[in-house]
Design a protein around this motif. Structure first.
Motif, PDB file in Angstrom:
ATOM      1  N   LYS A  60     -10.553   6.461  -0.510  1.00 44.18           N
ATOM      2  CA  LYS A  60     -10.618   7.173   0.761  1.00 44.18           C
ATOM      3  C   LYS A  60      -9.520   6.758   1.735  1.00 44.18           C
ATOM      4  CE  LYS A  60     -14.310   8.305   2.949  1.00 44.18           C
ATOM      5  NZ  LYS A  60     -15.614   8.263   3.664  1.00 44.18           N
ATOM      6  N   HIS A  61      -9.097   5.484   1.660  1.00 45.95           N
ATOM      7  CA  HIS A  61      -8.168   4.986   2.679  1.00 45.95           C
ATOM      8  C   HIS A  61      -6.910   4.405   2.054  1.00 45.95           C
ATOM      9  CE1 HIS A  61     -11.279   5.623   5.640  1.00 45.95           C
ATOM     10  NE2 HIS A  61     -12.112   4.903   4.915  1.00 45.95           N
ATOM     11  N   SER A  62      -5.784   4.619   2.712  1.00 43.94           N
ATOM     12  CA  SER A  62      -4.503   4.075   2.279  1.00 43.94           C
ATOM     13  C   SER A  62      -4.510   2.552   2.381  1.00 43.94           C
ATOM     14  CB  SER A  62      -3.383   4.662   3.146  1.00 43.94           C
ATOM     15  OG  SER A  62      -2.142   4.060   2.843  1.00 43.94           O
ATOM     16  N   GLN A  63      -3.839   1.897   1.414  1.00 44.16           N
ATOM     17  CA  GLN A  63      -3.769   0.434   1.403  1.00 44.16           C
ATOM     18  C   GLN A  63      -2.345  -0.099   1.590  1.00 44.16           C
ATOM     19  OE1 GLN A  63      -6.564  -1.617   1.140  1.00 44.16           O
ATOM     20  NE2 GLN A  63      -7.675   0.313   1.391  1.00 44.16           N
ATOM     21  N   GLY A  64      -1.340   0.723   1.325  1.00 45.54           N
ATOM     22  CA  GLY A  64       0.040   0.330   1.599  1.00 45.54           C
ATOM     23  C   GLY A  64       0.579  -0.727   0.659  1.00 45.54           C
ATOM     24  N   LYS A  66       6.122  -3.607  -3.050  1.00 42.80           N
ATOM     25  CA  LYS A  66       6.777  -4.194  -1.890  1.00 42.80           C
ATOM     26  C   LYS A  66       7.865  -3.245  -1.400  1.00 42.80           C
ATOM     27  CE  LYS A  66       5.938  -8.825  -3.732  1.00 42.80           C
ATOM     28  NZ  LYS A  66       6.550 -10.076  -4.249  1.00 42.80           N
ATOM     29  N   ALA A  67       8.438  -3.540  -0.266  1.00 44.88           N
ATOM     30  CA  ALA A  67       9.409  -2.628   0.339  1.00 44.88           C
ATOM     31  C   ALA A  67      10.667  -2.478  -0.511  1.00 44.88           C
ATOM     32  CB  ALA A  67       9.771  -3.115   1.738  1.00 44.88           C
ATOM     33  N   ASN A 124       3.452   5.905   3.553  1.00 42.54           N
ATOM     34  CA  ASN A 124       3.329   7.286   4.007  1.00 42.54           C
ATOM     35  C   ASN A 124       1.919   7.820   3.765  1.00 42.54           C
ATOM     36  OD1 ASN A 124       4.052   9.765   5.067  1.00 42.54           O
ATOM     37  ND2 ASN A 124       5.103  10.466   3.224  1.00 42.54           N
ATOM     38  N   ASP A 125       0.923   7.006   4.102  1.00 46.13           N
ATOM     39  CA  ASP A 125      -0.467   7.447   3.994  1.00 46.13           C
ATOM     40  C   ASP A 125      -0.835   7.863   2.574  1.00 46.13           C
ATOM     41  OD1 ASP A 125      -2.966   7.788   5.238  1.00 46.13           O
ATOM     42  OD2 ASP A 125      -2.669   9.947   5.364  1.00 46.13           O
ATOM     43  N   GLU A 126      -0.300   7.131   1.591  1.00 47.57           N
ATOM     44  CA  GLU A 126      -0.604   7.402   0.194  1.00 47.57           C
ATOM     45  C   GLU A 126      -2.034   6.999  -0.123  1.00 47.57           C
ATOM     46  OE1 GLU A 126      -0.692   3.464   0.625  1.00 47.57           O
ATOM     47  OE2 GLU A 126       1.019   4.685   1.272  1.00 47.57           O
ATOM     48  N   ARG A 127      -2.521   7.389  -1.315  1.00 45.89           N
ATOM     49  CA  ARG A 127      -3.852   7.006  -1.779  1.00 45.89           C
ATOM     50  C   ARG A 127      -3.782   6.474  -3.213  1.00 45.89           C
ATOM     51  NH1 ARG A 127      -4.392   7.724   2.873  1.00 45.89           N
ATOM     52  NH2 ARG A 127      -6.002   8.905   3.985  1.00 45.89           N
ATOM     53  N   GLU A 160     -13.507  -2.030 -15.240  1.00 44.68           N
ATOM     54  CA  GLU A 160     -14.497  -3.038 -14.853  1.00 44.68           C
ATOM     55  C   GLU A 160     -14.500  -3.254 -13.341  1.00 44.68           C
ATOM     56  OE1 GLU A 160     -16.811  -6.799 -16.189  1.00 44.68           O
ATOM     57  OE2 GLU A 160     -15.993  -5.209 -17.442  1.00 44.68           O
ATOM     58  N   ARG A 161     -13.301  -3.396 -12.789  1.00 44.56           N
ATOM     59  CA  ARG A 161     -13.175  -3.550 -11.347  1.00 44.56           C
ATOM     60  C   ARG A 161     -11.701  -3.424 -10.988  1.00 44.56           C
ATOM     61  NH1 ARG A 161     -13.154  -8.731 -13.370  1.00 44.56           N
ATOM     62  NH2 ARG A 161     -11.776 -10.275 -12.377  1.00 44.56           N
ATOM     63  N   ILE A 162     -11.443  -3.270  -9.700  1.00 45.63           N
ATOM     64  CA  ILE A 162     -10.072  -3.341  -9.213  1.00 45.63           C
ATOM     65  C   ILE A 162     -10.023  -4.369  -8.094  1.00 45.63           C
ATOM     66  CG2 ILE A 162      -9.637  -0.912  -9.777  1.00 45.63           C
ATOM     67  CD1 ILE A 162      -9.591  -0.450  -6.695  1.00 45.63           C
ATOM     68  N   GLU A 163      -8.826  -4.907  -7.869  1.00 46.17           N
ATOM     69  CA  GLU A 163      -8.568  -5.776  -6.737  1.00 46.17           C
ATOM     70  C   GLU A 163      -7.338  -5.268  -6.009  1.00 46.17           C
ATOM     71  OE1 GLU A 163     -10.254 -10.047  -8.485  1.00 46.17           O
ATOM     72  OE2 GLU A 163      -8.104  -9.624  -8.510  1.00 46.17           O
ATOM     73  N   ILE A 164      -7.364  -5.300  -4.701  1.00 44.59           N
ATOM     74  CA  ILE A 164      -6.198  -4.940  -3.895  1.00 44.59           C
ATOM     75  C   ILE A 164      -5.893  -6.164  -3.049  1.00 44.59           C
ATOM     76  CG2 ILE A 164      -5.245  -3.340  -2.195  1.00 44.59           C
ATOM     77  CD1 ILE A 164      -7.230  -1.248  -3.199  1.00 44.59           C
ATOM     78  N   LEU A 165      -4.812  -6.834  -3.379  1.00 41.49           N
ATOM     79  CA  LEU A 165      -4.528  -8.171  -2.845  1.00 41.49           C
ATOM     80  C   LEU A 165      -3.343  -8.164  -1.864  1.00 41.49           C
ATOM     81  CD1 LEU A 165      -4.763 -10.023  -6.267  1.00 41.49           C
ATOM     82  CD2 LEU A 165      -6.587  -9.740  -4.586  1.00 41.49           C
TER      83      LEU A 165
END
Length: 251
Positions: free
Chosen positions: A99-103, A183-184, A219-222, A246-251
């Protein structure tokens, strides 16, 4: 003026959902405007929008996408299942959108199915997406060629030189870990046997770092996860296909 407010709110809601529900476009597939869905699931501590095409074929493929619990569900252990199934003579694919962008983050996917053994017409995708030129992909597919390599890392547009890295993956169990670290100025990819971010040398399947000119801007990606049929072709084995996360992680 209050009689005008409700239609405006409804319009803005559907516009926001439309932005969230596109699909990966590797191998020259094109996206179509999504059909709206109200099914939301919770997985790995996040809320996800489940895709539907409402009995109309949409890209990638094109394919029929279903928000049925037969196609997308979270089991009693908290694992996400994406499944391609046949109903009434038609194949239905599966997809979800965060639902929400994480960048700029490290996106880690712990899989619990043999994605190296998917039918040659099936594509499993783990990716961030804003549009067809702002996309980061990990994809599992032979792209309808039996002797093709079965995995790729890609930055879109994939037709640009140096934007894809392909390899063949041969797992020894159901468990594998895949990630991209966005990363950038670079994107690091990796795939490991087992569920770990600290693998022994013999558990490292592959790795790649992209430093080209097509790193997507913020840019508001998903983040999206999907399982679909390349060019809309039925599985060659005529069997359902499944990817278990099984699961995801966003670190």
């Amino acid at each position: 003026m209050s009689f005008l407010i409700k239609p405006v709110i409804i319009f803005l809601f559907w516009v926001s959902v439309a932005i969230l529900t596109s699909c990966s476009t590797s191998e020259s597939d094109t996206n179509d405007p999504p059909t709206f869905t109200t099914r939301i699931i919770k997985f790995s501590g996040f809320e996800w929008i489940v895709r539907t095409s409402d009995e109309k074929k949409q890209g990638p493929g094109p394919n029929l996408f279903s928000d049925s619990a037969d196609n997308v569900w979270v089991d009693e252990y908290g694992r996400l299942h994406l499944k391609i199934v046949q109903r009434n003579g038609h194949w239905y694919c599966a997809g979800v959108t965060l639902k929400h962008s994480q960048g700029h983050k490290k996106y880690v996917f712990y899989l619990s199915s043999r994605i190296d053994e998917l039918d040659e017409n099936v594509v499993g995708g783990l990716f961030t997406y804003k549009n067809d030129n702002e996309e980061i992909d990990i994809e599992f597919s032979r792209w309808s060629k039996f002797d093709n390599q079965n995995t790729q890392y890609a930055i879109q547009p994939g037709v640009n030189a140096g934007n894809k890295y392909r390899y063949d993956m041969d797992l020894t169990s159901n468990l594998s870990t895949h990630f991209f670290d966005w990363k950038a100025k670079e994107i690091e990819f990796g795939s490991y046997e087992g569920h770990t971010l600290n693998p022994e040398d013999d558990a490292i399947i592959n790795a790649w770092t992209y430093t080209g000119s097509d790193i997507p801007p913020l840019n508001d990606e998903r983040l999206k996860l999907n399982l679909w049929l390349f060019r809309g072709q039925s599985p060659t084995n005529s069997q359902p296909a499944e990817m278990i996360i099984e699961r995801i992680e966003i670190l």
